[in-house]
Structure formats: C-alpha cells, structure tokens
Enzyme design. Structure first.
Site, mmCIF file in Angstrom:
data_model
loop_
_atom_site.group_PDB
_atom_site.id
_atom_site.type_symbol
_atom_site.label_atom_id
_atom_site.label_comp_id
_atom_site.label_asym_id
_atom_site.label_seq_id
_atom_site.Cartn_x
_atom_site.Cartn_y
_atom_site.Cartn_z
ATOM 1 N N CYS A 253 0.886 -1.195 0.000
ATOM 2 C CA CYS A 253 0.000 0.000 0.000
ATOM 3 C C CYS A 253 0.910 1.228 0.000
ATOM 4 C CB CYS A 253 -0.954 0.001 1.183
ATOM 5 S SG CYS A 253 -1.811 -1.567 1.417
ATOM 6 N N ALA A 255 1.694 3.727 -2.372
ATOM 7 C CA ALA A 255 1.472 5.054 -2.974
ATOM 8 C C ALA A 255 1.100 6.079 -1.899
ATOM 9 C CB ALA A 255 0.356 4.960 -4.016
ATOM 10 N N PRO A 256 1.592 7.318 -2.009
ATOM 11 C CA PRO A 256 2.333 7.915 -3.123
ATOM 12 C C PRO A 256 3.868 7.746 -3.062
ATOM 13 C CG PRO A 256 1.774 9.603 -1.535
ATOM 14 C CD PRO A 256 1.213 8.304 -0.994
ATOM 15 N N GLY A 257 4.378 6.951 -2.153
ATOM 16 C CA GLY A 257 5.797 6.621 -2.181
ATOM 17 C C GLY A 257 6.666 7.321 -1.153
ATOM 18 N N GLY A 258 6.049 8.064 -0.240
ATOM 19 C CA GLY A 258 6.835 8.760 0.792
ATOM 20 C C GLY A 258 7.641 7.800 1.652
ATOM 21 N N LYS A 259 7.030 6.676 2.011
ATOM 22 C CA LYS A 259 7.722 5.726 2.897
ATOM 23 C C LYS A 259 8.700 4.848 2.095
ATOM 24 C CE LYS A 259 3.794 5.882 5.995
ATOM 25 N NZ LYS A 259 2.854 6.527 5.032
ATOM 26 N N ASP A 302 -2.906 -6.258 -5.412
ATOM 27 C CA ASP A 302 -3.832 -6.240 -4.281
ATOM 28 C C ASP A 302 -3.163 -6.936 -3.096
ATOM 29 O OD1 ASP A 302 -5.940 -6.866 -2.455
ATOM 30 O OD2 ASP A 302 -7.404 -6.715 -4.094
ATOM 31 N N CYS A 374 -3.083 5.775 9.319
ATOM 32 C CA CYS A 374 -3.239 7.180 9.722
ATOM 33 C C CYS A 374 -4.647 7.366 10.292
ATOM 34 C CB CYS A 374 -2.955 8.127 8.564
ATOM 35 S SG CYS A 374 -3.936 7.810 7.089
#
Length: 427
Positions: A253, A255-259, A302, A374
C-alpha cells in the site's frame, strides 16, 4: 491565461465533494492548472477552509435563508458558503470578498441570483456577532459529523475534545531531510540562510517542522532531492521498521511513495518492492523516486492476493501502511469528515484483517512487519492487532502490551498527525 472566478470554482469543487462524494485530492489539482500561480493557493484555501468549517456555514444558511437552494441552483448554496468563509476566516477585505463572490453567480450562469447572494452576505455582516454567539452554543460547533464525534468520545473520553480541536486547525508543515545528502542540522543551517526557520522533532531524526509553511520550490535543494514534504508521524514508521542494507523489503500500500523513498534513504543498499492496488497513484511513486534519484521495484497489486505479484517470495521486512479511515489526517484532508461514513469503519477493519492474514506468510522467520495506519480509531488499530495476535501463534508483538498493542499518536498543534504503529516479529 483567462481570468477565472475562483469563488465559483471553489463552490463547484465543494459541491462535488459534499453532494457527489468526490475526493478533493482528485478534484483540486486539475482546477489549479487553470489558474495563475498566485491564485492556486487561494483556491486551495477556499476549498479546504469551507470543508473544514462546513457545519458552521450550513447552520448560517439555515438561519439566513427561508428555504435552501435546490436543483440547478444548488451551486449557489456553496458559493454563499465561500462568501461566509472569506468574511469569517480570511484577511480578504470584506468589500472584495463580497464583490468577487457575487460575480461568481455570473461564472455559474446564474446572474439573476447576484442580488440574493449579496443580500444574504450583507445580512450576515449586520447580524454576525449574535449569529456567531448562538453558533458557539450549538451542537454543530465541533465541526465534525455526529458519527465521528461519537466514536472519538467513546475511544478517548478524556481527550476527544483536544483531537477535535487539532482536526479543525491548519496542519503544520513537516519535512524529511534526505540523510544521503545532508544531516538534519546541516540542512537546517541552509534553511536559515534562505531566511526560513525550522524546528526539529525529538523522536524522529530526519523531521523538521517549518515555523511558517512555504512553497516547496523555495526550500533549499528541493529539486535536487535534499528534502521531502512528509508528516512527522509518517516518518515515525522508520523508527519501527529499522530497514537495513542488503535486505529485501516490501512496502505494501505504498502510494504515493513517501515511505518507499524513506526506506531507501535510511538503507540505500536495500532491495525494495513497492506495491499498491491503485495504478494511477503508483505514478506518484515513480515521480518521488525520480526526484530523489532512488531505485525500487514498483508493482500494481492487491494486498489480499500477494501470490499474484510476488509468487511465494518472502521478505526480511514488510511495511504495511494499511488502507484506513484516515481519521488521523482530517486536518490535512478536511473532506474526509464528509466522505467517510460510520459503516466504512467495519468494512475497512475487515479489509485490513484480510491483508494482514494474506501477507504474513510472506515474512521470513525472524523478520519484522510494521502495521501502520493514519487512523485514530481502535477498531483499525489496537483491536485489529490484538485480534491478529490471537489467531497468529508465531507473531510476537514488540510495541505496547497485550492489553494495549501498538503505539497511537494523536494529532497535535506542533506534533505529527494521528498515526498508529505496531511492530511484530515472526518467531
């Protein structure tokens, strides 16, 4: 660039969120492409601001109008809200706010309603003091839907009001310094040279809070990948994941790729697979990797069917930033309050349980899984992990206690967003 009426654009966007259940994150960017750079921020402020304070405007309209606008005139209902918001919550001179909002009726092709809008807003100005005093005593003053208030009161009987208060504020702007380029202190010195001030986070070593939010292009080295906009609590995932060079790591999961990018900044020699179910949002992962000059394997897939995208591969570490209600980031995305429904919570909890169940066999023995959301709701967090531990004998909890598994951050004025973490090791 043709001059657009920002007030009518904001009214139409707010209507799409409230009446059609569309996300502001999808609606706003294309609209911002149509306006000048200096107007982008105002358009965002009007949309976010009205949605943050929506019950106040609904209540005012009910007091100042004998009947609601319906059908094709419904956009005018939201245009009047945009007028209230400017008069109440911005520094726009009242005469300018009034004139531009009234002109919005022309852009919406309802010029015959200019007089009505003008009349309602002027009446509000005359009665403002007593109306606001009455609103402050009403049940709508918390600016949250009833179902969410009920859940917050149940979960946090002592401090639900503080959570609500934090949700109703503008969020702080947190940054993540890319340690591959500079230490946090080195970058803070560059920030100071650029005439800006930042504060550090005591718990997260890469986090800097800007004392006054600023456009990203004004930040030292943003284009060169020296710094990324990311909330402090989201950065906290690395404190639990502790990625190491040479490991095979799954960011699920993603997106958006910060982690994903944070993992690679901490462990540049790790081999990272970033997976997300939403193909469109994966483009943001590619963008973030490119700006930061980092490499990861990116796949659409998925979380409930990992065999389809990774076969029987096992990972040293898995970060599962699970799909959730996002009730911890309401101040960043005020539309969440009006897009979510009470019934969504049990559906999301079911989805989270299915993903946890499906991905666990893909963690190596001795490996670490970090479950994060979150959200601030126990059903998605502590209760979810307690149930998982109960049915998974080879799962060992490393954060919190059996009675209170995991670590829950709550949103705070100078702190990060509401966020939950649970670190689990496989026996």
């Amino acid at each position: 660039m043709k001059k657009q009426n920002l007030r009518s654009m904001a009214a139409q966007a707010i209507e799409q969120v409230v009446e059609q259940g569309q996300s502001l994150s999808n609606i706003l960017p294309p609209l911002q492409q149509k306006v000048s750079d200096k107007d982008k921020a105002l358009l965002q402020e009007l949309c976010f601001g009205v949605l943050r304070t929506l019950p106040q405007h609904e209540w005012l309209i009910s007091k100042l109008m004998s009947r609601p606008m319906t059908g094709k005139q419904r956009t005018i209902h939201y245009l009047i809200m945009v007028g209230f918001y400017q008069l109440l919550h911005t520094r726009i001179p009242p005469h300018a706010a009034l004139a531009e909002t009234v002109e919005g009726a022309v852009a919406i092709k309802r010029p015959q309603l200019k007089g009505l809008i003008n009349g309602v807003l002027r009446q509000f100005q005359r009665q403002q003091e007593e109306l606001l005093a009455e609103f402050a005593q009403s049940e709508h003053r918390f600016l949250h839907p009833e179902w969410l208030l009920k859940r917050l009161k149940k979960a946090y009987p002592e401090n639900w009001a503080a959570i609500v208060e934090a949700n109703n504020q503008r969020p702080p702007m947190w940054l993540r310094v890319n340690r591959a380029h500079h230490s946090r202190d080195e970058w803070l010195a560059l920030l100071e040279e650029a005439g800006m001030e930042g504060a550090v986070h005591s718990g997260y070593p890469d986090a800097v809070r800007l004392l006054s939010p600023a456009p990203v292009f004004s930040l030292p080295g943003f284009d060169q990948g020296w710094v990324t906009v990311q909330d402090a609590s989201a950065q906290g995932c690395m404190a639990y994941l502790e990625p190491q060079n040479g490991e095979r790591i799954l960011d699920l999961c993603a997106a958006p790729g910060g982690k994903t990018t944070h993992i690679l900044e901490v462990a540049p020699q790790a081999s990272v697979l970033a997976v997300d179910v939403d193909e469109q949002r994966l483009s943001r992962v590619y963008d973030n990797l490119k700006r930061l000059g980092l490499k990861a394997e990116v796949k659409q897939g998925d979380g409930r069917t990992p065999a389809q995208w990774c076969g029987d591969e096992q990972f040293d570490r898995i970060l599962l930033d699970a799909p959730c209600s996002a009730t911890g980031v309401v101040r960043r995305h005020p539309d969440i309050k009006w897009l979510r429904r009470d019934r969504d919570i049990s559906e999301l909890a079911q989805l989270q349980a299915e993903i946890l169940e499906a991905i666990w066999p893909h963690l190596k023995s001795g490996g670490t899984l970090v479950y994060a959301t979150c959200s601030v709701l126990p059903e998605e967090n502590g209760q979810q992990i307690a149930a998982f531990l109960k049915r998974t004998p080879d799962a060992k909890l490393c954060t919190g206690t059996a009675e209170k598994p995991g670590k829950q951050n709550l949103p705070g004025a100078e702190e990060g967003d509401g966020f939950f973490y649970a670190k689990i090791v496989k026996a």
